[in-house]
Design a protein around this motif. Structure first.
Motif, PDB file in Angstrom:
ATOM      1  N   ASP A   1     -50.556 -33.214  47.546  1.00 46.63           N
ATOM      2  CA  ASP A   1     -50.595 -32.177  46.510  1.00 46.63           C
ATOM      3  C   ASP A   1     -49.255 -31.461  46.426  1.00 46.63           C
ATOM      4  O   ASP A   1     -48.625 -31.174  47.438  1.00 46.63           O
ATOM      5  N   TYR A   2     -48.866 -31.174  45.226  1.00 52.50           N
ATOM      6  CA  TYR A   2     -47.702 -30.332  45.012  1.00 52.50           C
ATOM      7  C   TYR A   2     -47.904 -29.543  43.741  1.00 52.50           C
ATOM      8  O   TYR A   2     -48.748 -29.867  42.911  1.00 52.50           O
ATOM      9  N   VAL A   3     -47.152 -28.500  43.623  1.00 54.39           N
ATOM     10  CA  VAL A   3     -47.204 -27.658  42.444  1.00 54.39           C
ATOM     11  C   VAL A   3     -45.862 -27.794  41.744  1.00 54.39           C
ATOM     12  O   VAL A   3     -44.816 -27.647  42.378  1.00 54.39           O
ATOM     13  N   THR A   4     -45.887 -28.111  40.458  1.00 53.14           N
ATOM     14  CA  THR A   4     -44.662 -28.136  39.678  1.00 53.14           C
ATOM     15  C   THR A   4     -44.433 -26.720  39.167  1.00 53.14           C
ATOM     16  O   THR A   4     -45.311 -26.128  38.542  1.00 53.14           O
ATOM     17  N   LEU A   5     -43.276 -26.190  39.482  1.00 48.65           N
ATOM     18  CA  LEU A   5     -42.970 -24.807  39.135  1.00 48.65           C
ATOM     19  C   LEU A   5     -41.987 -24.738  37.984  1.00 48.65           C
ATOM     20  O   LEU A   5     -41.016 -25.483  37.947  1.00 48.65           O
ATOM     21  N   ARG A   6     -42.242 -23.868  37.069  1.00 51.61           N
ATOM     22  CA  ARG A   6     -41.320 -23.584  35.979  1.00 51.61           C
ATOM     23  C   ARG A   6     -40.994 -22.104  36.084  1.00 51.61           C
ATOM     24  O   ARG A   6     -41.879 -21.282  36.248  1.00 51.61           O
ATOM     25  N   TYR A   7     -39.728 -21.786  36.001  1.00 50.56           N
ATOM     26  CA  TYR A   7     -39.273 -20.427  36.249  1.00 50.56           C
ATOM     27  C   TYR A   7     -38.788 -19.754  34.967  1.00 50.56           C
ATOM     28  O   TYR A   7     -38.396 -20.409  34.008  1.00 50.56           O
ATOM     29  N   ASP A   8     -38.770 -18.426  35.005  1.00 53.16           N
ATOM     30  CA  ASP A   8     -38.146 -17.669  33.914  1.00 53.16           C
ATOM     31  C   ASP A   8     -36.672 -18.042  33.796  1.00 53.16           C
ATOM     32  O   ASP A   8     -36.110 -18.006  32.702  1.00 53.16           O
ATOM     33  N   ILE A   9     -36.052 -18.385  34.913  1.00 54.40           N
ATOM     34  CA  ILE A   9     -34.624 -18.717  34.917  1.00 54.40           C
ATOM     35  C   ILE A   9     -34.359 -20.168  34.507  1.00 54.40           C
ATOM     36  O   ILE A   9     -33.230 -20.623  34.560  1.00 54.40           O
ATOM     37  N   SER A  10     -35.412 -20.895  34.079  1.00 55.73           N
ATOM     38  CA  SER A  10     -35.236 -22.293  33.661  1.00 55.73           C
ATOM     39  C   SER A  10     -34.706 -22.420  32.238  1.00 55.73           C
ATOM     40  O   SER A  10     -34.342 -23.502  31.812  1.00 55.73           O
ATOM     41  N   THR A  11     -34.685 -21.319  31.513  1.00 54.62           N
ATOM     42  CA  THR A  11     -34.154 -21.313  30.149  1.00 54.62           C
ATOM     43  C   THR A  11     -33.211 -20.129  30.001  1.00 54.62           C
ATOM     44  O   THR A  11     -33.523 -19.028  30.443  1.00 54.62           O
ATOM     45  N   ALA A  12     -32.073 -20.367  29.389  1.00 55.03           N
ATOM     46  CA  ALA A  12     -31.100 -19.302  29.134  1.00 55.03           C
ATOM     47  C   ALA A  12     -30.582 -19.456  27.712  1.00 55.03           C
ATOM     48  O   ALA A  12     -30.508 -20.576  27.187  1.00 55.03           O
ATOM     49  N   PRO A  13     -30.226 -18.359  27.058  1.00 55.03           N
ATOM     50  CA  PRO A  13     -29.649 -18.470  25.717  1.00 55.03           C
ATOM     51  C   PRO A  13     -28.290 -19.169  25.770  1.00 55.03           C
ATOM     52  O   PRO A  13     -27.538 -19.006  26.738  1.00 55.03           O
ATOM     53  N   LEU A  14     -27.994 -19.960  24.767  1.00 56.87           N
ATOM     54  CA  LEU A  14     -26.734 -20.689  24.711  1.00 56.87           C
ATOM     55  C   LEU A  14     -25.533 -19.744  24.770  1.00 56.87           C
ATOM     56  O   LEU A  14     -24.503 -20.081  25.342  1.00 56.87           O
ATOM     57  N   LYS A  15     -25.682 -18.549  24.230  1.00 55.62           N
ATOM     58  CA  LYS A  15     -24.561 -17.597  24.235  1.00 55.62           C
ATOM     59  C   LYS A  15     -24.171 -17.169  25.657  1.00 55.62           C
ATOM     60  O   LYS A  15     -23.082 -16.660  25.871  1.00 55.62           O
TER      61      LYS A  15
END
Length: 173
Positions: A51-65
């Protein structure tokens, strides 16, 4: 005699190399700075690893600017990037800027290496998708569903060494 000494030196070097590899992993705990980030997990299962958990973070997306480099290179696929994180007022680390070259940072900032790729966001706003390499966290068998149910209020504590190595220390529901 000389031949025997050469084999001894080779054996000692191999042992020292193995000690260095193990030591570099454990030195993250000693030299690393712990940071807290928000996450949204998903619960998959791997036949070989369990078992594992795939984690997605708030820091996984950043504005291009926030990207300080040649954005045209991001159009051609994944690029190595250096993400500068800084703590917000709630104590969570958020993306301050993304660089194509390793930047100098202040004491309250942390640099993580990531793979960056330009993606389209809502409307006509461009974003950068960032993959850090700690998106998969292995858990004890049959505990992944429990973590999935606590996804909305989960924090991850990560230890980041000054040289960029990092590892997940704790999941906090």
């Amino acid at each position: 005699m000389i031949k025997k000494r050469g084999w001894m030196i080779a054996a000692v070097l191999q042992v020292l190399f193995l000690i260095f590899i193990a030591g570099s992993y454990y030195s993250i705990d000693y030299f690393g700075k712990e940071i807290k980030i928000k996450t949204v997990p998903v619960d998959p299962r791997d036949l070989l690893y369990g078992d594992y958990v795939t984690l997605r973070y708030d820091i996984s997306t950043a504005p291009l600017k926030s990207y300080k480099g040649d954005a045209a290179k991001l159009d051609r696929g994944e690029q190595k990037a250096y993400v500068v994180l800084q703590a917000n007022k709630d104590g969570y680390y958020v993306v301050k800027n993304v660089y194509s070259e390793k930047p100098d940072v202040t004491g309250d900032q942390v640099v993580l290496t990531a793979k960056a790729e330009k993606v389209w966001g809502a409307g006509s706003i461009d974003n950068i998708q960032l993959t850090y390499g700690f998106e998969r966290y292995y858990v004890q068998e049959n505990t992944g569903k429990e973590l999935e149910q606590q996804a909305k209020d989960m924090d991850v504590i990560i230890s980041v060494a000054p040289w960029g190595a990092h590892k997940i220390v704790e999941l906090k529901p």
